[in-house]
Enzyme design. Structure first.
Site, PDB file in Angstrom:
ATOM      1  N   LEU A   1       0.871  -1.172   0.000  1.00  0.00           N
ATOM      2  CA  LEU A   1       0.000   0.000   0.000  1.00  0.00           C
ATOM      3  C   LEU A   1       0.901   1.213   0.000  1.00  0.00           C
ATOM      4  O   LEU A   1       1.931   1.234   0.683  1.00  0.00           O
ATOM      5  CB  LEU A   1      -0.897   0.026   1.252  1.00  0.00           C
ATOM      6  CG  LEU A   1      -2.025  -0.999   1.346  1.00  0.00           C
ATOM      7  CD1 LEU A   1      -2.708  -0.891   2.712  1.00  0.00           C
ATOM      8  CD2 LEU A   1      -3.045  -0.788   0.237  1.00  0.00           C
ATOM      9  N   ASP A   2       0.535   2.237  -0.742  1.00  0.00           N
ATOM     10  CA  ASP A   2       1.316   3.472  -0.733  1.00  0.00           C
ATOM     11  C   ASP A   2       1.424   4.026   0.667  1.00  0.00           C
ATOM     12  O   ASP A   2       0.566   3.772   1.529  1.00  0.00           O
ATOM     13  CB  ASP A   2       0.653   4.526  -1.630  1.00  0.00           C
ATOM     14  CG  ASP A   2       0.865   4.244  -3.106  1.00  0.00           C
ATOM     15  OD1 ASP A   2       1.800   3.501  -3.430  1.00  0.00           O
ATOM     16  OD2 ASP A   2       0.090   4.765  -3.913  1.00  0.00           O
ATOM     17  N   ALA A   3       2.436   4.841   0.877  1.00  0.00           N
ATOM     18  CA  ALA A   3       2.620   5.457   2.190  1.00  0.00           C
ATOM     19  C   ALA A   3       1.405   6.291   2.589  1.00  0.00           C
ATOM     20  O   ALA A   3       1.031   6.351   3.762  1.00  0.00           O
ATOM     21  CB  ALA A   3       3.880   6.319   2.200  1.00  0.00           C
TER      22      ALA A   3
ATOM     23  N   ARG B   1      -0.787   2.688  -7.952  1.00  0.00           N
ATOM     24  CA  ARG B   1      -1.661   3.802  -7.585  1.00  0.00           C
ATOM     25  C   ARG B   1      -2.926   3.849  -8.439  1.00  0.00           C
ATOM     26  O   ARG B   1      -3.434   4.923  -8.786  1.00  0.00           O
ATOM     27  CB  ARG B   1      -0.899   5.127  -7.681  1.00  0.00           C
ATOM     28  CG  ARG B   1       0.283   5.201  -6.737  1.00  0.00           C
ATOM     29  CD  ARG B   1       1.061   6.496  -6.880  1.00  0.00           C
ATOM     30  NE  ARG B   1       0.284   7.638  -6.411  1.00  0.00           N
ATOM     31  CZ  ARG B   1       0.212   8.041  -5.143  1.00  0.00           C
ATOM     32  NH1 ARG B   1       0.846   7.367  -4.196  1.00  0.00           N
ATOM     33  NH2 ARG B   1      -0.498   9.100  -4.804  1.00  0.00           N
TER      34      ARG B   1
ATOM     35  N   LYS C   1      -1.119  -0.034  -4.681  1.00  0.00           N
ATOM     36  CA  LYS C   1      -2.128   0.999  -4.891  1.00  0.00           C
ATOM     37  C   LYS C   1      -1.526   2.337  -4.618  1.00  0.00           C
ATOM     38  O   LYS C   1      -1.026   2.592  -3.562  1.00  0.00           O
ATOM     39  CB  LYS C   1      -3.335   0.776  -3.985  1.00  0.00           C
ATOM     40  CG  LYS C   1      -4.045  -0.522  -4.359  1.00  0.00           C
ATOM     41  CD  LYS C   1      -4.713  -0.403  -5.681  1.00  0.00           C
ATOM     42  CE  LYS C   1      -5.125  -1.740  -6.213  1.00  0.00           C
ATOM     43  NZ  LYS C   1      -4.057  -2.602  -6.572  1.00  0.00           N
TER      44      LYS C   1
END
Length: 266
Positions: free
Chosen positions: A118-120, A206, A266
């Site tokens: 998962l993105d930050a 993303r 993502k």
């Protein structure tokens, strides 16, 4: 994988471990109840119903199911759900010194790693495990494991925009369509914003943010609420919990039902 089930016999030394003993060790039930499950035809090994109590299996290679739900025979495997906070990168060691997953993985005696990423700036459900085979199936886009996200976006989203997300939008790396999309009640979104729930199986980078940006509704906040059969539920941000036997069975059943071609982000 062993396709045959070795049966206990009066002569010779049969290979493997008695099925009821394996089930009991895996925490399915006591040995006596496990015997009853076998005799009732509720246990299968490598897709075949087994009713003989003398049946033996190889716990390292044979696949065992009870009532059609897979059982993990390897008791050394661990499966932990994390509600990842924003600001944490999905890495076991970040070269830029940002907060990473070691805060949670270092607490385990086993060497856990994250399944996908998962993105930050995205929070929500992230699975930590030491089961490489299952992680491969869950994380690789070719297996089509679905994920559900709730996005707080700028602007009022119209019903036709939801339809557009399902029909498909064109991005710089090709067309993409949500498996499902719906608009959540406005009362939870705040003035001038909307809440959108998206379900998709793509593993593109993303992708949720890019899809919503392409229809004119940039993401303010994004959280992953489900991953395959797993649901984040009420797990607080930054907290972890071990998967239940039901959840684990669902994951294993999913992974074993797929063919094995050769991340997720993502």
């Amino acid at each position: 994988m062993s396709a045959d089930i070795e049966i206990d016999a009066a002569s010779g030394s049969p290979e493997g471990v008695r099925l009821q003993k394996v089930l009991a060790a895996a925490g399915v039930a006591s040995r006596r109840v496990s015997e009853e499950l076998i005799e009732a035809g509720r246990v299968s090994v490598n897709g075949r119903i087994v009713t003989e109590l003398g049946s033996r299996v190889d716990p390292e290679h044979d696949h065992v199911s009870v009532d059609g739900t897979a059982v993990q025979l390897d008791v050394t495997k661990r499966y932990v759900m994390l509600n990842k906070p924003t600001g944490v990168v999905s890495s076991l060691r970040d070269e830029q010194g940002r907060p990473d997953l070691r805060r949670w993985t270092d607490a385990s005696e086993e060497r856990l790693f994250n399944v996908g990423r998962l993105d930050a700036d995205t929070s929500g459900l992230l699975l930590l495990t030491n089961d490489g085979s299952l992680a491969h199936v869950l994380a690789h886009p070719s297996f089509g494991v679905t994920k559900t996200y709730i996005a707080l976006v700028r602007g009022r989203v119209a019903p036709r925009t939801i339809q557009q997300l399902v029909a498909g939008v064109e991005l710089d790396d090709g067309a993409i369509a949500a498996d499902k999309a719906r608009l959540l009640p406005e009362s939870k979104a705040g003035a001038g914003n909307s809440l959108v729930e998206l379900t998709l199986h793509s593993g593109r980078n993303r992708i949720v943010r890019r899809m919503l940006d392409s229809v004119g509704h940039p993401v303010i906040e994004l959280v992953r609420r489900s991953f395959g059969p797993l649901q984040l539920g009420a797990l607080p941000i930054g907290e972890t919990r071990h998967l239940s036997k039901v959840e684990l069975g669902q994951l294993l059943t999913l992974s074993r039902s797929t063919d094995d071609p050769d991340g997720d982000e993502k």
